[in-house]
Write a protein that holds these residues in place. Sequence first.
Motif, PDB file in Angstrom:
ATOM      1  N   ILE A  99       0.819  -1.211   0.000  1.00 33.34           N
ATOM      2  CA  ILE A  99       0.000   0.000   0.000  1.00 33.34           C
ATOM      3  C   ILE A  99       0.853   1.262   0.000  1.00 33.34           C
ATOM      4  O   ILE A  99       0.546   2.228  -0.677  1.00 33.34           O
ATOM      5  CB  ILE A  99      -0.923   0.015   1.247  1.00 33.34           C
ATOM      6  N   CYS A 100       1.923   1.260   0.770  1.00 33.60           N
ATOM      7  CA  CYS A 100       2.669   2.489   1.031  1.00 33.60           C
ATOM      8  C   CYS A 100       3.682   2.864  -0.048  1.00 33.60           C
ATOM      9  O   CYS A 100       3.997   4.040  -0.195  1.00 33.60           O
ATOM     10  CB  CYS A 100       3.377   2.390   2.373  1.00 33.60           C
ATOM     11  N   ASP A 101       4.224   1.906  -0.775  1.00 30.55           N
ATOM     12  CA  ASP A 101       5.228   2.227  -1.788  1.00 30.55           C
ATOM     13  C   ASP A 101       4.648   3.110  -2.874  1.00 30.55           C
ATOM     14  O   ASP A 101       3.474   2.989  -3.232  1.00 30.55           O
ATOM     15  CB  ASP A 101       5.782   0.949  -2.424  1.00 30.55           C
ATOM     16  N   GLU A 102       5.485   4.012  -3.379  1.00 33.24           N
ATOM     17  CA  GLU A 102       5.062   4.898  -4.468  1.00 33.24           C
ATOM     18  C   GLU A 102       4.593   4.075  -5.674  1.00 33.24           C
ATOM     19  O   GLU A 102       3.573   4.353  -6.269  1.00 33.24           O
ATOM     20  CB  GLU A 102       6.229   5.813  -4.872  1.00 33.24           C
ATOM     21  N   LEU A 103       5.351   3.040  -6.010  1.00 31.65           N
ATOM     22  CA  LEU A 103       4.976   2.115  -7.078  1.00 31.65           C
ATOM     23  C   LEU A 103       4.763   0.763  -6.418  1.00 31.65           C
ATOM     24  O   LEU A 103       5.719   0.060  -6.102  1.00 31.65           O
ATOM     25  CB  LEU A 103       6.077   2.036  -8.136  1.00 31.65           C
ATOM     26  N   PRO A 104       3.507   0.401  -6.161  1.00 25.97           N
ATOM     27  CA  PRO A 104       3.238  -0.849  -5.445  1.00 25.97           C
ATOM     28  C   PRO A 104       3.766  -2.059  -6.212  1.00 25.97           C
ATOM     29  O   PRO A 104       3.844  -2.036  -7.441  1.00 25.97           O
ATOM     30  CB  PRO A 104       1.708  -0.903  -5.366  1.00 25.97           C
ATOM     31  N   PRO A 105       4.141  -3.114  -5.498  1.00 23.30           N
ATOM     32  CA  PRO A 105       4.622  -4.320  -6.161  1.00 23.30           C
ATOM     33  C   PRO A 105       3.541  -4.952  -7.031  1.00 23.30           C
ATOM     34  O   PRO A 105       2.343  -4.753  -6.803  1.00 23.30           O
ATOM     35  CB  PRO A 105       5.013  -5.238  -4.998  1.00 23.30           C
ATOM     36  N   ALA A 106       3.965  -5.707  -8.036  1.00 30.44           N
ATOM     37  CA  ALA A 106       3.020  -6.357  -8.958  1.00 30.44           C
ATOM     38  C   ALA A 106       2.228  -7.462  -8.269  1.00 30.44           C
ATOM     39  O   ALA A 106       1.093  -7.751  -8.644  1.00 30.44           O
ATOM     40  CB  ALA A 106       3.768  -6.915 -10.159  1.00 30.44           C
ATOM     41  N   THR A 107       2.824  -8.100  -7.284  1.00 33.55           N
ATOM     42  CA  THR A 107       2.129  -9.136  -6.529  1.00 33.55           C
ATOM     43  C   THR A 107       2.339  -8.872  -5.047  1.00 33.55           C
ATOM     44  O   THR A 107       3.362  -8.312  -4.663  1.00 33.55           O
ATOM     45  CB  THR A 107       2.664 -10.548  -6.870  1.00 33.55           C
ATOM     46  N   PRO A 108       1.450  -9.218  -4.199  1.00 30.71           N
ATOM     47  CA  PRO A 108       0.184  -9.879  -4.491  1.00 30.71           C
ATOM     48  C   PRO A 108      -0.828  -8.895  -5.080  1.00 30.71           C
ATOM     49  O   PRO A 108      -0.678  -7.692  -4.955  1.00 30.71           O
ATOM     50  CB  PRO A 108      -0.284 -10.369  -3.127  1.00 30.71           C
ATOM     51  N   THR A 109      -1.843  -9.454  -5.697  1.00 30.10           N
ATOM     52  CA  THR A 109      -2.897  -8.632  -6.279  1.00 30.10           C
ATOM     53  C   THR A 109      -4.159  -8.734  -5.427  1.00 30.10           C
ATOM     54  O   THR A 109      -4.357  -9.707  -4.697  1.00 30.10           O
ATOM     55  CB  THR A 109      -3.220  -9.073  -7.720  1.00 30.10           C
ATOM     56  N   VAL A 110      -5.018  -7.735  -5.541  1.00 30.40           N
ATOM     57  CA  VAL A 110      -6.279  -7.729  -4.800  1.00 30.40           C
ATOM     58  C   VAL A 110      -7.205  -8.766  -5.424  1.00 30.40           C
ATOM     59  O   VAL A 110      -7.483  -8.730  -6.616  1.00 30.40           O
ATOM     60  CB  VAL A 110      -6.949  -6.338  -4.846  1.00 30.40           C
ATOM     61  N   SER A 111      -7.678  -9.716  -4.618  1.00 28.86           N
ATOM     62  CA  SER A 111      -8.617 -10.714  -5.127  1.00 28.86           C
ATOM     63  C   SER A 111     -10.058 -10.370  -4.766  1.00 28.86           C
ATOM     64  O   SER A 111     -10.986 -10.794  -5.444  1.00 28.86           O
ATOM     65  CB  SER A 111      -8.259 -12.110  -4.621  1.00 28.86           C
ATOM     66  N   LYS A 112     -10.240  -9.579  -3.699  1.00 34.06           N
ATOM     67  CA  LYS A 112     -11.584  -9.187  -3.277  1.00 34.06           C
ATOM     68  C   LYS A 112     -11.473  -7.916  -2.444  1.00 34.06           C
ATOM     69  O   LYS A 112     -10.541  -7.767  -1.670  1.00 34.06           O
ATOM     70  CB  LYS A 112     -12.199 -10.313  -2.443  1.00 34.06           C
ATOM     71  N   GLU A 113     -12.428  -6.991  -2.610  1.00 34.42           N
ATOM     72  CA  GLU A 113     -12.402  -5.743  -1.852  1.00 34.42           C
ATOM     73  C   GLU A 113     -13.787  -5.410  -1.325  1.00 34.42           C
ATOM     74  O   GLU A 113     -14.767  -5.518  -2.042  1.00 34.42           O
ATOM     75  CB  GLU A 113     -11.891  -4.604  -2.730  1.00 34.42           C
ATOM     76  N   TRP A 114     -13.835  -5.001  -0.051  1.00 37.61           N
ATOM     77  CA  TRP A 114     -15.048  -4.525   0.579  1.00 37.61           C
ATOM     78  C   TRP A 114     -14.809  -3.067   0.969  1.00 37.61           C
ATOM     79  O   TRP A 114     -13.867  -2.770   1.699  1.00 37.61           O
ATOM     80  CB  TRP A 114     -15.381  -5.333   1.830  1.00 37.61           C
ATOM     81  N   THR A 115     -15.650  -2.177   0.521  1.00 35.48           N
ATOM     82  CA  THR A 115     -15.560  -0.773   0.900  1.00 35.48           C
ATOM     83  C   THR A 115     -16.676  -0.477   1.895  1.00 35.48           C
ATOM     84  O   THR A 115     -17.625  -1.244   2.020  1.00 35.48           O
ATOM     85  CB  THR A 115     -15.688   0.153  -0.325  1.00 35.48           C
ATOM     86  N   THR A 116     -16.558   0.644   2.583  1.00 36.56           N
ATOM     87  CA  THR A 116     -17.563   0.975   3.584  1.00 36.56           C
ATOM     88  C   THR A 116     -18.589   1.936   3.024  1.00 36.56           C
ATOM     89  O   THR A 116     -18.287   2.801   2.216  1.00 36.56           O
ATOM     90  CB  THR A 116     -16.906   1.601   4.824  1.00 36.56           C
ATOM     91  N   SER A 117     -19.795   1.728   3.452  1.00 37.11           N
ATOM     92  CA  SER A 117     -20.902   2.576   3.001  1.00 37.11           C
ATOM     93  C   SER A 117     -21.682   3.065   4.209  1.00 37.11           C
ATOM     94  O   SER A 117     -22.866   2.835   4.342  1.00 37.11           O
ATOM     95  CB  SER A 117     -21.811   1.800   2.049  1.00 37.11           C
ATOM     96  N   GLY A 118     -20.977   3.690   5.102  1.00 42.62           N
ATOM     97  CA  GLY A 118     -21.629   4.218   6.288  1.00 42.62           C
ATOM     98  C   GLY A 118     -20.888   3.849   7.544  1.00 42.62           C
ATOM     99  O   GLY A 118     -20.072   2.943   7.565  1.00 42.62           O
ATOM    100  N   GLY A 119     -21.139   4.619   8.562  1.00 43.41           N
ATOM    101  CA  GLY A 119     -20.524   4.375   9.849  1.00 43.41           C
ATOM    102  C   GLY A 119     -19.682   5.546  10.292  1.00 43.41           C
ATOM    103  O   GLY A 119     -19.609   6.579   9.631  1.00 43.41           O
ATOM    104  N   THR A 120     -19.042   5.362  11.422  1.00 38.51           N
ATOM    105  CA  THR A 120     -18.266   6.423  12.043  1.00 38.51           C
ATOM    106  C   THR A 120     -16.955   5.858  12.584  1.00 38.51           C
ATOM    107  O   THR A 120     -16.924   4.739  13.096  1.00 38.51           O
ATOM    108  CB  THR A 120     -19.058   7.039  13.220  1.00 38.51           C
ATOM    109  N   ILE A 121     -15.894   6.654  12.462  1.00 38.80           N
ATOM    110  CA  ILE A 121     -14.622   6.342  13.105  1.00 38.80           C
ATOM    111  C   ILE A 121     -14.590   7.180  14.384  1.00 38.80           C
ATOM    112  O   ILE A 121     -14.755   8.399  14.340  1.00 38.80           O
ATOM    113  CB  ILE A 121     -13.429   6.700  12.203  1.00 38.80           C
TER     114      ILE A 121
END
Length: 171
Positions: A99-121
């Motif tokens: 996540i942090c590198d300017e140019l992220p590595p080629a692997t591993p790749t994202v296989s599934k992603e869940w984003t948030t749709s509401g809530g509070t931090i």
Amino acid sequence: MKKVFGLIIALLLVTSCDDGEITLQSFDFENQAIQKCSDKTILLKTKNDELLLISLPEATFNTAFDNSSTGSTPRTITINSSNEVIYRKYSGNVSSNTICDELPPATPTVSKEWTTSGGTIVIESNPLYDTDGITEIGYTHNITFENIIFSSSEESFSFTSYIFGDFETSL
């Protein structure tokens, strides 16, 4: 005969096994340390092939993790398209470099992603003292998600309350 054959096929289709996909109902990052990208306003936790991250605009991040005590009134951030919490599964073990590198590595790749749709931090900040107990050296920020909903294209799950953990800042 065609009706019997059709009935058998229909019965097989209805009772066949699933495709082996694992449906996520929860995750556990309890024993994982919070990491911060050095040049990005991202906090993250990794565990094998899983990642849980908070991404905030710089101004929001600086206000949320201000070196001052919140007392009895914690700081709250509404989760939206700018203030994001994301959970990802990867094709292999993941690290902060993914996540942090300017140019992220080629692997591993994202296989599934869940984003948030509401809530509070919710962030509760308290002073952190040196071993002498007198000298203030920073702050511990306890981060909790409340009423958070994670969604992917196929499914969703939610938490009434989920403790992300403690993030320390120094003076």
